[in-house]
Design a protein around this motif. Sequence first.
Motif, PDB file in Angstrom:
ATOM      1  N   ALA A   1      -9.565   6.269  -3.313  1.00  0.00           N
ATOM      2  CA  ALA A   1     -10.331   7.193  -2.385  1.00  0.00           C
ATOM      3  C   ALA A   1     -11.813   7.653  -3.513  1.00  0.00           C
ATOM      4  CB  ALA A   1      -9.772   7.775  -1.539  1.00  0.00           C
TER       5      ALA A   1
ATOM      6  N   GLU B   1      -4.053   3.976  -3.435  1.00  0.00           N
ATOM      7  CA  GLU B   1      -4.408   4.355  -2.999  1.00  0.00           C
ATOM      8  C   GLU B   1      -5.187   5.408  -2.905  1.00  0.00           C
ATOM      9  OE1 GLU B   1      -5.013   1.686  -0.691  1.00  0.00           O
ATOM     10  OE2 GLU B   1      -4.182   0.572  -1.879  1.00  0.00           O
ATOM     11  N   GLU B   2      -4.232   6.357  -3.060  1.00  0.00           N
ATOM     12  CA  GLU B   2      -5.345   7.806  -3.113  1.00  0.00           C
ATOM     13  C   GLU B   2      -6.347   8.002  -3.889  1.00  0.00           C
ATOM     14  OE1 GLU B   2      -2.213  10.790  -3.330  1.00  0.00           O
ATOM     15  OE2 GLU B   2      -0.644  10.266  -1.224  1.00  0.00           O
TER      16      GLU B   2
ATOM     17  N   GLY C   1     -16.579   1.226  -1.831  1.00  0.00           N
ATOM     18  CA  GLY C   1     -15.921   0.788  -0.570  1.00  0.00           C
ATOM     19  C   GLY C   1     -14.893  -0.001  -1.252  1.00  0.00           C
TER      20      GLY C   1
ATOM     21  N   CYS D   1     -12.920   5.986  -5.968  1.00  0.00           N
ATOM     22  CA  CYS D   1     -14.159   5.058  -6.445  1.00  0.00           C
ATOM     23  C   CYS D   1     -15.422   4.949  -5.906  1.00  0.00           C
ATOM     24  CB  CYS D   1     -13.585   3.655  -5.885  1.00  0.00           C
ATOM     25  SG  CYS D   1     -11.804   3.385  -6.824  1.00  0.00           S
TER      26      CYS D   1
ATOM     27  N   SER E   1       0.655   4.595  -3.179  1.00  0.00           N
ATOM     28  CA  SER E   1       0.418   5.335  -2.693  1.00  0.00           C
ATOM     29  C   SER E   1      -0.319   6.069  -3.369  1.00  0.00           C
ATOM     30  CB  SER E   1       0.826   6.064  -0.975  1.00  0.00           C
ATOM     31  OG  SER E   1       2.058   6.607  -2.287  1.00  0.00           O
TER      32      SER E   1
ATOM     33  N   ASP F   1       0.842  -0.736  -0.064  1.00  0.00           N
ATOM     34  CA  ASP F   1       0.288  -0.117  -0.051  1.00  0.00           C
ATOM     35  C   ASP F   1       0.536   1.100   0.302  1.00  0.00           C
ATOM     36  OD1 ASP F   1      -2.532  -1.856  -0.091  1.00  0.00           O
ATOM     37  OD2 ASP F   1      -2.713  -1.194   2.772  1.00  0.00           O
TER      38      ASP F   1
END
Length: 366
Positions: free
Chosen positions: A293, A289-290, A298, A295, A286, A282
């Motif tokens: 957020a 991953e950002e 969840g 999408c 990153s 992760d």
Amino acid sequence: MTVPGLDLSLLGWHESRAGDLPPGAVPARVARVDRGAADVIAAGGHHHAQYAAPLRRAAAADPVNLPCVGDWAALTVLPEGRHELAAILPRHTSLVRGGVGRVSRHGLSGDSQGQVLAANVDVVFIAEPALHATDFADLGRIERLLALAWESGAEPVVLVTKADLIGEHLPGLLDDVAAAAPGAAVHAVCSVSGEGVDLVRSHLAGTRTAVILGASGAGKSTLVNALAGREVMETQQVRAGDGRGRHTTVHRELIALPGGGIVIDTPGIRRIGMYEMSQGVDLAFSDIEELAAGCRFGDCGHAGEPGCAVLAAVESGELPERRLDSWRKLQREAAWIARRSDARLRAEERRRWKTIHKSMRGQSRP
């Protein structure tokens, strides 16, 4: 047992660790390991120490328990004068790769386990030579090593070595590498000319310890020599035509640098297996991953779901498709490792209860 002389704080020793030492032992840092023994540095100097029986048993059960370069260990002297490593002190960071098989009297088993590449390091330098890093597959190698580095708890830094070999294309390459290494510093380095060496040295202020990882021929030993200001590691000339070096380092070794800082040189890494990842992947991705957020769902898997911000970034060119493919590959590998680890723990628990039940049945017999 030793004559005070060397200030171990120069090697990163903190008195807060003293409580972990068993009675009669003194601290020593592992500088190099051999089969069943290690070269260590204690207050009285350098010693060659055998592993104590409890340490050998722990290592036989799990290779992660083997002493490793960078470890702090409890050193004792036997009555006959030999030195012995009684225990390894708790590690504050450890760089662990997977894919190491258990060795038994029957040979190498299929139960792959972890191998600690370096312990108690503050910085992980990931060395990738300029000519290699232009290949997408090697951007993937950088990402994989970054996942290991983040997981270790140390600070990852990417070094594009042999920067003089790529000429005017260097700025573009650095941009590509930086995009594959969000959150990590990226430096161009030419150890021969000295370009970037001071930037590397700045990460080693005080008594910080760094390990250098990379493929054979990445210029790791040449960089160590440049940091030391003299030849402390053997190097070989690069091959004509492709600018690639040949592998010379055959063991991991801890080297104290003049002016402060410690560096661990390592042999070239061919296989980079994941090992019990929790946050490493992760953190290495990153940027994804950002994006995730944003999408719609969840639990979006970024595989065709409506409202997927990650796929939208790929379509717009904001996120390279190669990087998403690399993320998927490492996520699958991390998930497989987690399942295998859970299965192993369940099997060990079943064996433990069988032993307990067998013992109880034996005690209940008249």
